[in-house]
Scaffold this active site. Structure first.
Site, mmCIF file in Angstrom:
data_model
loop_
_atom_site.group_PDB
_atom_site.id
_atom_site.type_symbol
_atom_site.label_atom_id
_atom_site.label_comp_id
_atom_site.label_asym_id
_atom_site.label_seq_id
_atom_site.Cartn_x
_atom_site.Cartn_y
_atom_site.Cartn_z
ATOM 1 N N SER A 1 -3.085 2.368 -17.488
ATOM 2 C CA SER A 1 -2.173 2.049 -16.194
ATOM 3 C C SER A 1 -2.000 2.906 -15.414
ATOM 4 C CB SER A 1 -0.583 1.546 -16.842
ATOM 5 O OG SER A 1 -0.174 2.569 -17.389
ATOM 6 N N TYR B 1 -2.977 -1.451 -13.949
ATOM 7 C CA TYR B 1 -1.636 -2.165 -13.744
ATOM 8 C C TYR B 1 -0.587 -1.049 -13.459
ATOM 9 C CZ TYR B 1 -1.069 -1.501 -18.415
ATOM 10 O OH TYR B 1 -1.063 -0.980 -20.063
ATOM 11 N N LYS C 1 0.774 -1.384 0.115
ATOM 12 C CA LYS C 1 -0.085 -0.137 -0.046
ATOM 13 C C LYS C 1 0.797 1.157 -0.013
ATOM 14 C CE LYS C 1 -2.590 1.553 3.573
ATOM 15 N NZ LYS C 1 -3.863 1.860 4.274
#
Length: 116
Positions: free
Chosen positions: A25, A58, A9
């Protein structure tokens, strides 16, 4: 049994760019990727603190020490430069292993996106 848990995170980082015309992305400063144990191509969830949007995409590696956080492609419509986001990576693991697993958390400076 496998469960999905938080693996990585980056907490409260500022969006520096939004590029609608890129393929897709999120581009992340490589220092932040290392600090949070994220790799290029990994699926992540982006939670926009400013408007509540949740996006899956991603990771693309950004230049080190640049502080770059850039949402690319359609995700660029869900953020604005200056928004604060949380970037979360997940992993599947054995239920028993998950009980003791500790995620890699990163808390960059909200103004500079740098690690103190």
């Amino acid at each position: 049994m496998k469960v999905q848990v938080v693996k990585s995170k980056i907490h409260r980082v500022k969006v520096t760019q939004a590029d609608l015309n890129y393929i897709g992305s999120i581009t992340i400063d490589e220092d932040l990727m290392d600090a949070s144990n994220l790799i290029e191509g990994e699926k992540v969830q982006i939670v926009n603190i400013n408007n509540g949007e949740r996006i899956e995409t991603y990771v693309i590696k950004g230049d080190r020490k640049s502080g770059v956080i850039c949402l690319n492609g359609p995700a660029a419509r869900r953020v604005a430069p200056g928004d604060l986001v949380i970037i979360i990576g997940y992993a599947y693991m054995d239920f028993e292993d998950a009980k003791s697993f500790k995620p890699q958390l990163c808390f960059p400076n909200e103004e500079t996106n740098m690690l103190d």
